[in-house]
Scaffold this active site. Structure first.
Site, mmCIF file in Angstrom:
data_model
loop_
_atom_site.group_PDB
_atom_site.id
_atom_site.type_symbol
_atom_site.label_atom_id
_atom_site.label_comp_id
_atom_site.label_asym_id
_atom_site.label_seq_id
_atom_site.Cartn_x
_atom_site.Cartn_y
_atom_site.Cartn_z
ATOM 1 N N LYS A 24 0.832 -1.208 0.000
ATOM 2 C CA LYS A 24 0.000 0.000 0.000
ATOM 3 C C LYS A 24 0.868 1.260 0.000
ATOM 4 N N GLY A 62 9.377 -22.253 15.940
ATOM 5 C CA GLY A 62 8.628 -23.098 16.872
ATOM 6 C C GLY A 62 8.262 -24.430 16.246
ATOM 7 N N GLY A 82 0.036 -14.076 -13.437
ATOM 8 C CA GLY A 82 -1.083 -14.097 -12.502
ATOM 9 C C GLY A 82 -1.762 -12.739 -12.411
ATOM 10 N N VAL A 126 -4.781 -10.656 -7.120
ATOM 11 C CA VAL A 126 -4.692 -9.415 -6.341
ATOM 12 C C VAL A 126 -3.275 -8.845 -6.391
ATOM 13 N N ILE A 127 -2.275 -9.702 -6.186
ATOM 14 C CA ILE A 127 -0.895 -9.209 -6.172
ATOM 15 C C ILE A 127 -0.486 -8.733 -7.568
ATOM 16 N N GLU A 160 -2.577 -14.337 -17.485
ATOM 17 C CA GLU A 160 -3.504 -14.998 -16.564
ATOM 18 C C GLU A 160 -3.979 -16.300 -17.206
ATOM 19 N N VAL A 209 1.239 -16.219 -8.428
ATOM 20 C CA VAL A 209 0.216 -17.208 -8.788
ATOM 21 C C VAL A 209 -0.451 -17.824 -7.559
ATOM 22 N N ASP A 240 -3.879 -17.450 7.471
ATOM 23 C CA ASP A 240 -3.646 -18.032 6.142
ATOM 24 C C ASP A 240 -3.402 -19.536 6.177
ATOM 25 N N HIS A 277 -24.012 15.035 2.037
ATOM 26 C CA HIS A 277 -23.848 15.456 0.642
ATOM 27 C C HIS A 277 -22.791 16.551 0.579
HETATM 28 P P1 FAD Z 1 1.587 -14.282 8.116
HETATM 29 O O1 FAD Z 1 1.367 -12.833 8.040
HETATM 30 O O2 FAD Z 1 2.173 -14.976 6.945
HETATM 31 O O3 FAD Z 1 2.477 -14.513 9.406
HETATM 32 C C1 FAD Z 1 2.924 -15.770 9.772
HETATM 33 C C2 FAD Z 1 4.133 -15.595 10.653
HETATM 34 O O4 FAD Z 1 4.482 -16.850 11.222
HETATM 35 C C3 FAD Z 1 5.369 -15.123 9.897
HETATM 36 O O5 FAD Z 1 5.897 -13.990 10.541
HETATM 37 C C4 FAD Z 1 6.341 -16.298 9.973
HETATM 38 O O6 FAD Z 1 7.692 -15.894 10.096
HETATM 39 C C5 FAD Z 1 5.883 -16.976 11.261
HETATM 40 N N1 FAD Z 1 6.194 -18.398 11.320
HETATM 41 C C6 FAD Z 1 5.864 -19.363 10.420
HETATM 42 N N2 FAD Z 1 6.254 -20.578 10.866
HETATM 43 C C7 FAD Z 1 6.852 -20.362 12.063
HETATM 44 C C8 FAD Z 1 7.460 -21.210 13.006
HETATM 45 N N3 FAD Z 1 7.479 -22.534 12.835
HETATM 46 N N4 FAD Z 1 7.990 -20.654 14.120
HETATM 47 C C9 FAD Z 1 7.955 -19.307 14.327
HETATM 48 N N5 FAD Z 1 7.372 -18.464 13.472
HETATM 49 C C10 FAD Z 1 6.823 -18.976 12.356
HETATM 50 N N6 FAD Z 1 -4.189 -9.042 2.993
HETATM 51 C C11 FAD Z 1 -5.101 -8.087 3.255
HETATM 52 O O7 FAD Z 1 -6.049 -8.330 4.003
HETATM 53 N N7 FAD Z 1 -4.992 -6.840 2.712
HETATM 54 C C12 FAD Z 1 -3.980 -6.514 1.882
HETATM 55 O O8 FAD Z 1 -3.907 -5.384 1.407
HETATM 56 C C13 FAD Z 1 -3.007 -7.503 1.589
HETATM 57 N N8 FAD Z 1 -1.976 -7.221 0.772
HETATM 58 C C14 FAD Z 1 -1.014 -8.175 0.555
HETATM 59 C C15 FAD Z 1 0.036 -7.859 -0.303
HETATM 60 C C16 FAD Z 1 1.018 -8.799 -0.557
HETATM 61 C C17 FAD Z 1 2.164 -8.445 -1.478
HETATM 62 C C18 FAD Z 1 0.944 -10.073 0.069
HETATM 63 C C19 FAD Z 1 2.021 -11.089 -0.167
HETATM 64 C C20 FAD Z 1 -0.113 -10.393 0.901
HETATM 65 C C21 FAD Z 1 -1.110 -9.448 1.141
HETATM 66 N N9 FAD Z 1 -2.208 -9.729 1.947
HETATM 67 C C22 FAD Z 1 -3.152 -8.775 2.183
HETATM 68 C C23 FAD Z 1 -2.369 -11.038 2.588
HETATM 69 C C24 FAD Z 1 -1.915 -10.938 4.050
HETATM 70 O O9 FAD Z 1 -0.567 -10.526 4.087
HETATM 71 C C25 FAD Z 1 -2.071 -12.283 4.732
HETATM 72 O O10 FAD Z 1 -3.414 -12.719 4.588
HETATM 73 C C26 FAD Z 1 -1.742 -12.179 6.199
HETATM 74 O O11 FAD Z 1 -0.431 -11.731 6.406
HETATM 75 C C27 FAD Z 1 -1.914 -13.541 6.876
HETATM 76 O O12 FAD Z 1 -1.648 -13.405 8.229
HETATM 77 P P2 FAD Z 1 -1.129 -14.640 9.100
HETATM 78 O O13 FAD Z 1 -0.873 -14.073 10.456
HETATM 79 O O14 FAD Z 1 -2.025 -15.778 8.954
HETATM 80 O O15 FAD Z 1 0.247 -15.077 8.438
HETATM 81 P P1 NAD Z 2 -4.453 -14.910 -6.371
HETATM 82 O O1 NAD Z 2 -5.021 -16.235 -6.089
HETATM 83 O O2 NAD Z 2 -5.226 -13.683 -6.054
HETATM 84 O O3 NAD Z 2 -4.104 -14.799 -7.936
HETATM 85 C C1 NAD Z 2 -3.266 -15.699 -8.591
HETATM 86 C C2 NAD Z 2 -3.659 -15.704 -10.058
HETATM 87 O O4 NAD Z 2 -2.662 -16.410 -10.773
HETATM 88 C C3 NAD Z 2 -4.983 -16.394 -10.311
HETATM 89 O O5 NAD Z 2 -5.814 -15.553 -11.067
HETATM 90 C C4 NAD Z 2 -4.585 -17.644 -11.081
HETATM 91 O O6 NAD Z 2 -5.550 -18.060 -12.013
HETATM 92 C C5 NAD Z 2 -3.312 -17.195 -11.760
HETATM 93 N N1 NAD Z 2 -2.412 -18.285 -12.114
HETATM 94 C C6 NAD Z 2 -2.118 -19.393 -11.397
HETATM 95 N N2 NAD Z 2 -1.215 -20.162 -12.068
HETATM 96 C C7 NAD Z 2 -0.932 -19.504 -13.228
HETATM 97 C C8 NAD Z 2 -0.082 -19.776 -14.332
HETATM 98 N N3 NAD Z 2 0.661 -20.874 -14.373
HETATM 99 N N4 NAD Z 2 -0.033 -18.896 -15.357
HETATM 100 C C9 NAD Z 2 -0.799 -17.767 -15.322
HETATM 101 N N5 NAD Z 2 -1.635 -17.474 -14.297
HETATM 102 C C10 NAD Z 2 -1.696 -18.316 -13.262
HETATM 103 O O7 NAD Z 2 -3.025 -14.899 -5.669
HETATM 104 P P2 NAD Z 2 -1.975 -13.741 -5.455
HETATM 105 O O8 NAD Z 2 -2.286 -12.571 -6.289
HETATM 106 O O9 NAD Z 2 -0.644 -14.390 -5.574
HETATM 107 O O10 NAD Z 2 -2.221 -13.361 -3.944
HETATM 108 C C11 NAD Z 2 -2.062 -14.369 -2.913
HETATM 109 C C12 NAD Z 2 -2.986 -14.104 -1.772
HETATM 110 O O11 NAD Z 2 -2.614 -12.921 -1.074
HETATM 111 C C13 NAD Z 2 -4.408 -13.957 -2.225
HETATM 112 O O12 NAD Z 2 -5.153 -15.007 -1.680
HETATM 113 C C14 NAD Z 2 -4.877 -12.662 -1.673
HETATM 114 O O13 NAD Z 2 -6.060 -12.829 -0.938
HETATM 115 C C15 NAD Z 2 -3.771 -12.177 -0.756
HETATM 116 N N6 NAD Z 2 -3.556 -10.762 -1.089
HETATM 117 C C16 NAD Z 2 -4.534 -9.880 -0.733
HETATM 118 C C17 NAD Z 2 -4.407 -8.558 -1.074
HETATM 119 C C18 NAD Z 2 -5.506 -7.609 -0.712
HETATM 120 O O14 NAD Z 2 -6.314 -7.956 0.134
HETATM 121 N N7 NAD Z 2 -5.571 -6.436 -1.299
HETATM 122 C C19 NAD Z 2 -3.307 -8.112 -1.786
HETATM 123 C C20 NAD Z 2 -2.336 -9.040 -2.140
HETATM 124 C C21 NAD Z 2 -2.471 -10.371 -1.778
#
Ligand code: FAD
Ligand code: NAD
Length: 478
Positions: free
Chosen positions: A58, A122, A188, A191-192, A211, A277, A319, A451
């Site tokens: 963001k 852990g 892909g 969202v990303i 895609e 992806v 997740d 408004h």
């Molecule tokens: P994580 O955030 O993945 O945290 C898991 C933690 O566990 C990590 O710090 C890891 O180091 C730790 N861990 C794992 N295994 C162990 C272990 N064995 N011992 C100790 N520590 C461990 N979601 C949104 O809602 N809005 C967004 O705008 C958004 N944007 C995103 C943009 C990107 C580029 C990406 C990649 C993801 C985005 N997401 C977004 C998704 C969001 O980041 C995840 O859904 C969220 O972080 C999941 O939270 P979590 O706590 O389950 O796991």
């Molecule tokens: P995604 O599931 O949103 O999109 C992956 C896309 O890649 C899909 O449309 C899929 O059909 C395509 N794909 C898969 N294999 C492919 C291939 N071989 N060739 C071409 N296209 C292919 O996954 P992401 O964008 O990687 O994001 C991962 C997760 O992170 C999502 O579940 C999302 O919820 C979370 N995220 C959330 C936000 C947000 O909330 N704004 C932002 C970033 C990520």
């Protein structure tokens, strides 16, 4: 045997750190195990979301939006901006500063709530013990009455397109580039792909997104998806559907990508590539086999509606379990589990979890799409309102997109709200509250909105569900 805790949380992302804080608020003795090492080789809390996900993406979306606005959209206001330039390293440093302030903030919250941060990896052992191995290899074992698994997710690899230095990267790598690629290919259009593709396009890259599916944003309401797709195309994002990547290789410092689409074999040569992806649950070496933890066929920790695993006293949130991979979903699961451990009767309404894509246009929705209602045979009414008819959106110069409200034809209960346009990420909160209260389109229609605001578009869309929108001709409402 070292200390015994009421709760040990494994993972300090938005699911784990929120669970830990809520447990501490409820008077439980809590430790949180976290192994994250940031790019400056320092341990950090906050997980994917704060370090390499929601927040840094963001920050870059904000910077790149300002750049694009300065380059292309100030003239219409009569403002002339000359010699606009961007120092990408400064943009990345700003992003890093935001990340370190926020992750440091979690550390302070842990201290304020008396939560022990056990630094290291852990691993769950039988009898609810957790072995923590620090970076230097030293291990200690702790016991707990309850364990919350919150180990999150990591990006899926595509074996056909291996990552390569800073040329072929995953989402984390694409948050750290300090120069703008001339030609960028993203695999892909999820969202990303859309968010990071937008960042680098705004900064000047020519962006192609491949895609595999033949439908754009298949999880979104298709009327909204089509509108967004048109807007992305007009911006110059080259989104190619039904395109399945078969291989990539590095040649003379460039990436040669081969893919197949409806017309057969295709090839593109680009400067850099992002593989986006999807993500998979991260459970590597999480527990010894004799713990007997159950997983589903996709490798997610198997849980019920209350995030209880098959092992009594062990929970899993975020997740690493079923449901959308979203930070707010994980956090609310963390709160629910903490409160249930403390003997309260918390639950989570999985039907009212909003999704947002933070591009321009922003795309946001909650509840069911029109396609889902159709296939479930639900009798529904549609109300819609274009931002082109919103005075505020016009004043802002962001009048593309629309709000759609889907309501049950018999009960009028709101079943889904879908928005594409300015501030959709904020507007959707209104719909979430209505759905959480089991409200109707009439409830929104009878509510007074300020408004001129964008919220009036939500109001008008709700009015339009019963053919009485004021600022559009109702027969054209769909
Ligand atoms: P994580 O955030 O993945 O945290 C898991 C933690 O566990 C990590 O710090 C890891 O180091 C730790 N861990 C794992 N295994 C162990 C272990 N064995 N011992 C100790 N520590 C461990 N979601 C949104 O809602 N809005 C967004 O705008 C958004 N944007 C995103 C943009 C990107 C580029 C990406 C990649 C993801 C985005 N997401 C977004 C998704 C969001 O980041 C995840 O859904 C969220 O972080 C999941 O939270 P979590 O706590 O389950 O796991
Ligand atoms: P995604 O599931 O949103 O999109 C992956 C896309 O890649 C899909 O449309 C899929 O059909 C395509 N794909 C898969 N294999 C492919 C291939 N071989 N060739 C071409 N296209 C292919 O996954 P992401 O964008 O990687 O994001 C991962 C997760 O992170 C999502 O579940 C999302 O919820 C979370 N995220 C959330 C936000 C947000 O909330 N704004 C932002 C970033 C990520």
């Amino acid at each position: 045997m070292a200390d015994k805790y009421d709760v040990i949380v494994i993972g300090a992302g938005p699911a784990g750190y929120v669970a830990a804080i809520r447990c501490a608020q409820l008077g439980l003795k809590v430790a949180c195990v976290e192994k994250w090492i940031n790019k400056n080789d320092k341990p950090a809390l906050g997980g994917t979301c704060l370090n390499v996900g929601c927040i840094p993406s963001k920050a870059l979306l904000e910077s790149s939006e300002k750049f694009e606005e300065s380059c292309h959209h100030m003239g219409e206001h009569g403002i002339s901006v000359k010699n606009v330039d961007i120092d990408v390293s400064t943009m990345i440093a700003r992003k890093d500063k935001i990340v370190s302030e926020l992750t440091g903030g979690i550390e302070q919250l842990f201290k304020a709530n008396g939560i022990d941060w056990l630094q290291g990896r852990g691993r769950i052992l039988p009898e609810k013990q957790v072995e923590v191995t620090a970076q230097d290899g030293k291990a200690a074992t702790y016991a707990a009455d309850n364990i919350i698994i919150a180990t999150g997710s990591v990006p899926f690899d595509l074996p056909a397109t291996p990552l390569h230095k800073d040329i072929v990267v995953d989402s984390e790598g694409a948050l750290n580039w300090t120069s703008v690629p001339k030609r960028l290919l993203v695999i892909g259009a999820g969202v990303i792909g859309l968010e990071l593709g937008s960042v680098w396009r705004r900064l000047g890259a020519e962006v192609i997104i491949l895609e595999a599916q033949d439908t754009f944003l298949s999880m979104a309401d298709q009327r909204i998806a089509k509108d967004a797709q048109r807007q992305f195309a007009a911006q110059g994002l080259d989104i190619r559907l039904s395109a399945r990547v078969t291989s990539s290789e590095i040649k003379n410092g460039k990436v040669v990508v081969k893919y197949q689409d409806k017309d057969g074999d295709q090839e593109e040569t680009v400067d850099r590539m992002i593989v986006a992806v999807g993500r998979r649950a991260y459970t590597e070496n999480l527990c010894s086999d004799d713990v007997g933890l159950g997983f589903d066929e996709r490798g997610l920790v198997h849980v019920n509606d209350y995030c209880e695993t098959n092992v009594p006293g062990i929970y899993a949130v975020g997740d690493v379990v079923r449901g959308p991979m979203l930070a707010h979903k994980g956090s609310e699961e963390g709160v629910m589990v903490a409160e249930r451990i403390a003997g309260e009767h918390a639950h989570l309404n999985y039907d009212a979890i909003p999704s947002v894509i933070y591009t321009i246009p922003e795309i946001a929705w909650v509840g069911q799409t029109e396609e889902q209602l159709k296939s479930a045979g639900v009798n529904y009414n549609v109300g819609s309102f274009p931002f082109a008819a919103s005075g505020r959106a016009k004043a802002m110069g962001q009048a593309a997109g629309m709000v759609r409200v889907l309501a049950d034809a018999d009960t009028d209960r709101v079943l889904g709200v879908h928005i594409c346009g300015p501030a959709a990420s904020e507007l959707i909160g209104q719909a979430v509250i209505v759905m959480e209260f089991e409200g109707t389109s009439e409830d929104i229609a009878r509510t007074v909105f300020s408004h001129p605001t964008l919220s009036e578009a939500v109001h008008e869309a709700a009015l339009s569900a019963s053919n009485r929108a004021i600022h559009i001709a109702n027969r054209k409402r769909n």
